[in-house]
Enzyme design. Sequence first.
Site: not given
Ligand SMILES: NC(=O)c1ccc[n+]([C@@H]2O[C@H](COP(=O)([O-])OP(=O)(O)OC[C@H]3O[C@@H](n4cnc5c(N)ncnc54)[C@H](O)[C@@H]3O)[C@@H](O)[C@H]2O)c1
Length: 262
Positions: A165, A169, A198
Amino acid sequence: MNSQEASQRDGRLYQKVALITGAAGGIGAATARQFAREGAQVVLADLRLEAATELAEEIVSLGGAATAVRVDVSDYDSVQAAVQFAEQTYGHLDILFNNAGIFGDGQRDVTDLSLDEYHRTVRINQDGVFYGIKAAGAAMKEQGGVIINTASIYAFIADRRQFSYHATKAAVVGMTRAAALDLAKYNIRVVAIAPSMIDTPLIDPWRSDERVWNTVRKAQMRQQFGRPEQVAAVVTFLASDEASFVNGHEFFVDDGAASFKR
Ligand SMILES: NC(=O)c1ccc[n+]([C@@H]2O[C@H](COP(=O)([O-])OP(=O)(O)OC[C@H]3O[C@@H](n4cnc5c(N)ncnc54)[C@H](O)[C@@H]3O)[C@@H](O)[C@H]2O)c1
């Protein structure tokens, strides 16, 4: 014209066409709703087509413009097809929210991380972002646009057992800067967001252990998880013309999590 439609006409993204990957997930879905409220025509792209379609229907029922498409961001042809779908559906593409991502790794030390786990995370979190930049950047060359990549505070600070990860990132931050420089001549801005914790399904692995959950919660200065809507608000600003002089940087959306010693 109803009041919702009238406010969309005044919106900051009125008549912009936006493609969002990971649109069925926490941050992607919240952003899709905000983009639509601001008047954008939104293409919701996700591996989970059914969930993306339900969200598109919700947005349309509220007077917005949205449609769904299946995408696997780890497959270039699939990403390119999603970009073409956006152009065919709404005529052009102005905004890419390059957001799909996974946590990966299964909480293992780097020496115990399997090559498959590592490469799977790289294919989705890193290659997927490259594919989006490449396909959308080409589509935006004529009229300019904005690409917003989802990085993480984990691009900048380390935690245990999340090697892939962190690697991916950090790559998103590097790709953001390099792409911004290459695409500046086409009036395409490329920026990244760096959220902390988040409250979305992504962090479900920690939900069941109260001790771990509380530790993660306290990583924010005000000791609360962020809400997807709080991230979406920053993405909406970055996508809008209000951010027209913002380029090649990452925006922290982290309640200070990356800026203090624990
Ligand atoms: N939630 C957190 O704490 C957090 C913090 C920092 C960064 N992020 C980043 O934010 C972004 C969104 O995450 P989130 O928290 O909404 O998570 P989430 O799991 O709710 O959403 C991620 C979405 O990506 C889709 N996905 C996964 N693999 C895929 C693929 N190969 N092709 C297309 N779609 C795909 C999933 O179906 C899902 O709907 C991610 O890049 C994550 O790394 C999240």
